[in-house]
Design an enzyme around this catalytic site. Structure first.
Site, PDB file in Angstrom:
ATOM      1  N   ARG A  47       0.809  -1.375  -0.069  1.00  0.00           N
ATOM      2  CA  ARG A  47       0.025  -0.111   0.148  1.00  0.00           C
ATOM      3  C   ARG A  47       0.797   1.178  -0.131  1.00  0.00           C
ATOM      4  NH1 ARG A  47      -3.901  -0.927   4.922  1.00  0.00           N
ATOM      5  NH2 ARG A  47      -1.663  -1.596   5.626  1.00  0.00           N
ATOM      6  N   GLU A 129      -0.865 -23.541   3.544  1.00  0.00           N
ATOM      7  CA  GLU A 129      -0.461 -24.280   5.189  1.00  0.00           C
ATOM      8  C   GLU A 129      -0.087 -23.250   6.143  1.00  0.00           C
ATOM      9  OE1 GLU A 129       0.533 -27.806   5.986  1.00  0.00           O
ATOM     10  OE2 GLU A 129       0.167 -26.594   7.520  1.00  0.00           O
ATOM     11  N   GLY A 134       0.383 -21.271  12.109  1.00  0.00           N
ATOM     12  CA  GLY A 134       1.647 -20.630  11.601  1.00  0.00           C
ATOM     13  C   GLY A 134       2.667 -21.768  11.165  1.00  0.00           C
ATOM     14  N   LYS A 205      -9.812 -20.764  11.329  1.00  0.00           N
ATOM     15  CA  LYS A 205      -9.141 -21.854  11.465  1.00  0.00           C
ATOM     16  C   LYS A 205      -9.818 -23.065  11.585  1.00  0.00           C
ATOM     17  CE  LYS A 205      -5.101 -18.961  12.902  1.00  0.00           C
ATOM     18  NZ  LYS A 205      -4.526 -18.393  14.092  1.00  0.00           N
ATOM     19  N   GLY A 311       3.621 -15.213  13.984  1.00  0.00           N
ATOM     20  CA  GLY A 311       5.090 -14.415  13.891  1.00  0.00           C
ATOM     21  C   GLY A 311       5.537 -14.638  12.500  1.00  0.00           C
TER      22      GLY A 311
END
Ligand code: NDP
Ligand code: HSE
Length: 436
Positions: A47, A129, A134, A205, A311
């Site tokens: 952006r 995945e 994560g 999820k 993360g």
């Protein structure tokens, strides 16, 4: 070894995208050897290009649609997040025969069917995945390694932010509000933590996990969702007194019903809610921002997946694994797994889903109170597993843990108990999972 590079468009260069570019750069030689062709980034859509001083300026663009359409792109990696423009960009890529790797759970939980249909029509790959848990390899085992088994249950901690908050409340005895503030200060919770604390992230999820586990299309709207905002330090203390702790769980179950003639029917129940689990349960030891998921299958038995669920670098690891898979498919020919929704099992409403409750009441401390409360449970056919009572001066604390009963029966039991003149307050109501 093919000389022709595989050309990657990266959509988004934030927490995850930055790490994807780093891994692609740092591991270039190994990735080339593993894929059988070099992989290079030909453009990065963001952006605010001025913010990205570390990225070669000639790669940056604010026109993501033009980048996706470019003849110089074979594969599109989407780490923007949200529904639009990600949905349109990925549909355009897939319709043009460009394979897609995405970490976008919100989009997959809403539009997986549409994305898979576009991928099938053009023969492109769709890998995701990184969208759940994560770095933890979880979707590939469900899609591929366990494809020959019959999965009955997937249960786990799939949101790091809420797990950090609940772990801290359990460790320190602090309240929800102050712990959320601390999580924000330490950078665990996002500026707007709503998607995490209200359970939306975990529900997306759960929808993805249930779809893969049960070969059934499950969307976020099918998932019963409760967040952690109502979890009080009193609930955590009550759990502790029972040798339990509180976790936000995503639970995906295959439920089999047998009618009077012996006919069986199957459905799936998918829910996200806080629950008390025994301290001896392996999920109880999952602290901080970690994720862990149990998978139960007929032949494989119980499997547990554990690791960093969020993360930049951990999530980028999963994105890179998908990129290698796409690259190999391109070099060697063939495709990755397609959507498998053939079972098309009905989704069972939460009201009919069996769960167990922990109910903590303040009651008058006099003869006959316990029997009045117990009569309400009996009237609703809810069986009691544990009762604990502590007298004070003129009132008492009464804790009841039930056996499994339908959510509807449990709810009406609590409503009726709350209306008894001998009950001063329903202090807390929470679901219970796992056996001691
Ligand atoms: P960030 O907010 O850190 O990064 C988003 C990036 O997308 C930014 O670079 C932003 O540009 C860019 N962007 C936003 N809108 C547009 C647009 N319209 N056109 C082009 N670029 C745009 O997100 P994350 O990296 O944290 O997350 C990315 C995805 O990965 C999400 O789907 C998330 O759910 C998923 N994910 C994230 C995890 C995590 O731990 N962060 C873990 C697992 C999955 P700019 O930088 O210029 O603002
Ligand atoms: N906000 C998410 C979490 C990021 O806290 O788990 C990973 O999907």
């Amino acid at each position: 070894m093919a000389d022709k590079p595989i050309r990657v468009a990266l959509l988004g260069c934030g927490t995850v995208g930055t790490e994807v570019t780093r891994l692609l750069r740092d591991q270039a030689a190994d990735l080339t050897a593993r894929i059988g062709a070099p992989m290079e980034i030909t453009g990065i859509a963001v952006r605010r290009p001025n913010k990205h001083r570390d990225v070669p300026a000639e790669l940056l663009t604010t026109d993501a649609a033009a980048l996706v359409a470019s003849d110089d792109v074979d594969v599109v990696v989407e780490v923007i997040g949200g529904i639009e423009p990600a949905r349109t960009l990925l549909l355009d890529a897939l319709r043009a025969g460009k394979s897609v790797v995405t970490a976008n759970k919100a989009l997959l939980a809403e539009s997986a069917g549409e994305l898979f249909a576009a991928a099938d029509a053009s023969g492109a790959d769709l890998y995701f995945e990184a969208a759940v848990a994560g770095a933890i390899p979880l979707l590939r085992p469900l899609r591929e390694s366990l494809a020959g088994d019959r999965i009955t249950r997937v249960m786990g901690i799939v949101n790091g932010t809420t797990n950090y908050i609940l772990s801290a409340m359990d460790n320190t005895g602090s309240g929800y509000g102050e712990t959320l503030e601390e999580a924000s200060r330490l950078g665990y919770a996002e500026a707007d933590p709503t998607a995490d604390v209200d359970g939306f992230d975990a529900a997306s999820k759960a929808a993805i996990l249930a779809s893969l586990a049960f070969h059934t299309r499950v969307t976020a709207a099918d998932v019963h969702r409760e967040g952690i905002a109502s979890v009080a330090s009193a609930d955590i203390a009550a759990a502790r007194a029972l040798g339990r702790t509180v976790k936000l769980l995503a639970i995906c179950e295959r439920v089999t019903d047998t009618d009077e003639s012996g006919e069986t029917t199957e459905s799936v129940a998918v829910r996200v809610h806080p629950a008390m689990i025994p301290r001896s349960h392996p999920l109880a030891g999952v602290g901080g921002a970690y994720n862990a998921v149990f998978v139960e299958a007929d032949a494989a038995g119980s499997l547990m997946f554990y690791g960093q669920g969020a993360g930049g670098a951990p999530t980028a690891s999963a994105v890179l694994g998908d990129l290698v898979a796409v690259g190999r498919n391109m070099v060697q020919g063939g495709r990755g797994p397609r959507e498998s929704a053939y079972a098309a099992l009905p989704v069972r409403p939460m009201g009919q889903t069996p769960t167990r409750y922990h109910i903590s009441l303040d009651v008058a401390d006099r003869a006959g109170v316990l029997s009045q409360v117990a009569a309400v449970f009996a009237e609703h056919d809810v069986s009691i597993a544990v009762v604990r009572q502590e007298g004070r001066t003129d009132d008492a604390s009464l804790v009841i843990v039930t056996h499994a009963a339908s959510e509807a029966a449990l709810r009406s039991t609590v409503d009726m108990v709350a209306g008894l003149p001998v009950v001063r307050e329903v202090v807390s109501v929470m679901r219970v999972e796992g056996t001691e």
